[in-house]
Design an enzyme around this catalytic site. Structure first.
Site, PDB file in Angstrom:
ATOM      1  CD  GLU A  26      -8.617   1.002   7.423  1.00 24.47           C
ATOM      2  OE1 GLU A  26      -8.730   0.165   8.387  1.00 24.47           O
ATOM      3  OE2 GLU A  26      -8.130   1.832   8.025  1.00 24.47           O
TER       4      GLU A  26
ATOM      5  CG  ASN B 284      -8.734  -2.422  11.796  1.00 27.29           C
ATOM      6  OD1 ASN B 284      -8.379  -2.756  11.396  1.00 27.29           O
ATOM      7  ND2 ASN B 284      -9.199  -0.909  11.626  1.00 27.29           N
TER       8      ASN B 284
ATOM      9  CG  ASP C 242      -0.386  -0.339   2.536  1.00 28.51           C
ATOM     10  OD1 ASP C 242       1.083  -0.176   2.414  1.00 28.51           O
ATOM     11  OD2 ASP C 242      -1.408  -0.484   3.192  1.00 28.51           O
TER      12      ASP C 242
ATOM     13  CG  HIS D  24      -6.036  -2.484   8.576  1.00 29.33           C
ATOM     14  ND1 HIS D  24      -6.053  -1.161   8.850  1.00 29.33           N
ATOM     15  CD2 HIS D  24      -4.057  -2.779   9.092  1.00 29.33           C
ATOM     16  CE1 HIS D  24      -4.755  -0.521   9.381  1.00 29.33           C
ATOM     17  NE2 HIS D  24      -3.699  -1.557   9.154  1.00 29.33           N
TER      18      HIS D  24
END
Ligand code: GLP
Length: 241
Positions: free
Chosen positions: A143, A136, A67, A138
């Protein structure tokens, strides 16, 4: 999933670097999928030491990163491009023309994503994908949400991610709100996947990823469906398992 228990962060970094080194030695022209975040920094440090000792050769390696923040230039110290140069590419004999990240400065998000998918396809596919894990759940910047997105896409970062990444910036306002990330299908197409996890703060999410329901609300849970995943985690991260 193959779970390797490490004593602490350094041990996790060494054990993960062993796996990447083995891959590079067995296939000197392999394609490595790489990750950013603080967790893999020790792994990269290990790989650099092994290169300096003459045990690793990066000259035939191709890399594709997961990313990049949108709207941040390569010379910005917070860009993932900068991170990769600082921690790995600038310290080993890799051919820089064979290192790829999404182009964070491409304003046309459709083009940025299509271009990156083409780049990944042209490498012939990822042999070993290194992943960190967000609090979380990811992976890359995929996400939590209602779906798994297949291809490279532009994401709005979750508030919790912006907060978590604020530590690298002067303030939360400076954290980019969007990023380009490899999609879940691309990650799942890697032949092997190596996940590194460290610290007690990751213990609850790691438990969900390994033992919980497979759901896009915990994107990394999809890794349960991959046939060759190794998780290298320290004792603190494994404390709820
Ligand atoms: C970042 C990255 C992820 C990384 C994750 C965890 O936002 N996009 O690829 O795995 O968050 O980061 P850390 O290792 O610093 O906890």
């Amino acid at each position: 999933m193959n779970i390797i228990r490490a004593k602490d962060y350094d041990d996790m970094s060494r054990k993960a670097a062993n796996i990447i080194s083995a891959q590079m030695i067995m296939k000197p022209n392999c394609v490595l999928g790489l990750a950013t975040g603080s967790t893999p920094i020790g792994v990269y440090g290990q790989l650099v030491s092994r290169y300096q000792e003459g045990d690793l050769d990066f000259s035939g390696i191709t890399t594709v990163n997961l990313d990049e923040y949108r709207g941040i230039s390569r010379d910005n110290e917070q860009s993932y491009y900068y991170f990769m140069h600082d921690n790995l590419f600038g310290k080993v004999n890799i051919d820089l023309t064979r290192t790829f990240l999404p182009d964070g400065m491409e304003p046309d998000s459709g083009k940025a994503c299509q271009d990156y998918d083409r780049v990944i396809a042209e490498t012939g596919g990822v042999d070993l994908q290194l992943l960190g894990l967000g609090h979380n759940g990811h992976i890359g910047f995929n996400e939590p949400g209602p779906v798994f997105k297949a291809q490279t896409h532009c994401v709005k970062l979750a508030e919790s991610t912006i907060k978590a990444n604020q530590r690298f910036f002067a303030s939360a306002d400076e954290v980019p709100k969007e990023a380009y990330t490899m999609g879940i299908k691309t990650i799942m197409l890697a032949k092997k996947i190596l996940v590194v996890v460290s610290g007690a703060d990751k213990a609850p999410i790691l438990k969900k990823v390994i033992c919980g329901e497979i759901t896009p609300e915990v994107q990394a849970s999809v890794l349960q469906l991959h046939s060759d995943v190794t998780v290298v985690a320290d004792e603190a991260a494994l404390s709820e398992l």
